[in-house]
Design an enzyme around this catalytic site. Structure first.
Site, mmCIF file in Angstrom:
data_model
loop_
_atom_site.group_PDB
_atom_site.id
_atom_site.type_symbol
_atom_site.label_atom_id
_atom_site.label_comp_id
_atom_site.label_asym_id
_atom_site.label_seq_id
_atom_site.Cartn_x
_atom_site.Cartn_y
_atom_site.Cartn_z
ATOM 1 N N LYS A 224 6.902 -11.761 -0.710
ATOM 2 C CA LYS A 224 5.720 -12.478 -0.495
ATOM 3 C C LYS A 224 6.023 -13.685 -1.406
ATOM 4 C CE LYS A 224 3.004 -10.172 2.250
ATOM 5 N NZ LYS A 224 1.810 -9.217 2.175
ATOM 6 N N ARG A 264 4.940 -1.053 1.460
ATOM 7 C CA ARG A 264 5.238 -1.657 2.682
ATOM 8 C C ARG A 264 6.074 -2.742 2.430
ATOM 9 N NH1 ARG A 264 4.526 -6.042 5.788
ATOM 10 N NH2 ARG A 264 4.603 -5.983 7.811
HETATM 11 N N1 LIG Z 1 -0.888 -3.482 5.929
HETATM 12 C C1 LIG Z 1 -0.279 -4.812 5.789
HETATM 13 N N2 LIG Z 1 0.338 -5.438 6.917
HETATM 14 C C2 LIG Z 1 0.984 -6.498 6.731
HETATM 15 N N3 LIG Z 1 1.484 -7.083 7.815
HETATM 16 C C3 LIG Z 1 2.279 -8.214 7.619
HETATM 17 C C4 LIG Z 1 2.449 -8.984 6.455
HETATM 18 C C5 LIG Z 1 3.123 -9.856 5.991
HETATM 19 O O1 LIG Z 1 4.224 -10.314 6.968
HETATM 20 P P1 LIG Z 1 5.864 -9.449 6.901
HETATM 21 O O2 LIG Z 1 5.396 -8.758 7.709
HETATM 22 O O3 LIG Z 1 6.733 -10.508 6.779
HETATM 23 O O4 LIG Z 1 5.643 -8.742 5.559
HETATM 24 N N4 LIG Z 1 1.909 -8.435 5.238
HETATM 25 C C6 LIG Z 1 1.252 -7.147 5.400
HETATM 26 C C7 LIG Z 1 0.689 -6.300 4.143
HETATM 27 O O5 LIG Z 1 0.479 -7.048 3.251
HETATM 28 N N5 LIG Z 1 -0.037 -5.158 4.417
#
Ligand SMILES: Nc1nc2ncc(COP(=O)(O)O)nc2c(=O)[nH]1
Length: 285
Positions: A224, A264
């Site tokens: 991020k 994640r």
């Molecule tokens: N549960 C959850 N899902 C997410 N999905 C996408 C992204 C942002 O995009 P990325 O897929 O490139 O990390 N961040 C999150 C997150 O922080 N938590």
């Protein structure tokens, strides 16, 4: 709806470390790896690689959620995620589908996904909670204050940790009232979603207050922007997402030390090693 595969729940790693959710963005424009895995074959191959590196869950998403992102159509989101979900589930992966749309989630469950991961916590689609309740699958509900187009305008807090805790707690109650079993709900503070740099650091510092919620907590700091600002002079450009895995691993170590349920991440090995270091230090005599 056909019965989705059941995953042993709550999911736990045999080594006791936080569960590792690997990210497969089947999108042309995700901030973290936009376009690398847009071709289904590349996405499937990447998901297999994440599994081989030790990911416990492979999170497949077809909609970029970066600030200002334009939403794909339902048909386009389906076209992106379903072949990848199908192939990775067939390969034995525990697949979560990262979507805000109930119909896409339902199709992904029918294709073999075992978990729904919804960055809106079910708020973007009123059909989501009922569908998840009926399917009886685990649901990751992230803290959300509106779509990416204008979410940063809502990054206004007095006590960001207190407000995120309160809003997540309220959302969990609403999801239980909608029929989702309380023990199937994972909560996620939503790093980078309606959060400015300082808010993200406050949420990491206040992680213990999030962990006091009566639900497993998923930490999604990976790559991020706030991590890209580490070591960069104020006002300078954040370092590119692919350079943020060491900082991500450090946050994974923090999550492991405090006892988060899961992390994640895009890069598995660095996070696994960082969490193993945390554990080794904790267990040393
Ligand atoms: N549960 C959850 N899902 C997410 N999905 C996408 C992204 C942002 O995009 P990325 O897929 O490139 O990390 N961040 C999150 C997150 O922080 N938590």
């Amino acid at each position: 709806m056909s019965t989705p595969p059941t995953v042993a729940w709550p999911l736990r790693r045999s080594d006791g470390l936080p569960v590792v959710m690997g990210v497969v963005n089947v999108t042309p424009d995700s901030f973290s790896d936009g376009g690398q895995w847009f071709e289904p074959s590349a996405a499937i191959e990447h998901g297999r690689e994440l599994m081989s590196q030790g990911a416990d869950i492979v999170d497949v998403g077809g909609e970029s959620t970066r600030p200002g992102a334009e939403r794909p159509s339902v048909a386009e989101e389906r076209r992106r995620v379903l072949p990848v979900v199908t192939a990775l589930a067939a390969a034995g992966a525990v697949v979560s589908v990262d979507t805000m749309r109930a119909e896409v989630a339902a199709d992904a469950l029918a294709a073999g996904a075992a978990i729904v991961n919804d960055v809106s916590g079910g708020m973007a689609d009123p059909e989501m909670a009922g569908m998840v309740a009926e399917a009886g699958v685990p649901f990751v509900a992230m803290h959300w204050r509106g779509h990416s187009a204008d979410m940063q305008s809502r990054a206004v807090y007095g006590d960001v940790v207190g407000e995120v805790v309160a809003e997540l707690s309220r959302r969990a109650d609403e999801l239980v009232a909608a029929g989702i079993a309380a023990d199937r709900i994972v909560l996620d503070p939503g790093f980078g979603f309606a959060k400015l740099t300082g808010h993200n650091w406050s949420l990491l510092r206040g992680l213990d207050r999030l962990l006091a919620l009566d639900h497993p907590i998923l930490v999604g700091t990976s790559r991020k922007t706030f991590l890209g600002r580490i070591g960069v002079p104020a006002g300078g450009q954040p370092r590119p997402p692919l350079d943020r895995d060491p900082a991500t691993a450090a946050t994974s170590m923090h999550a492991a030390r405090l006892g988060a349920w899961g992390v994640r991440v895009h890069h598995i090995p660095s996070t696994l090693d960082a969490m193993r270091v945390a554990r080794a230090i904790q267990e040393a005599q």
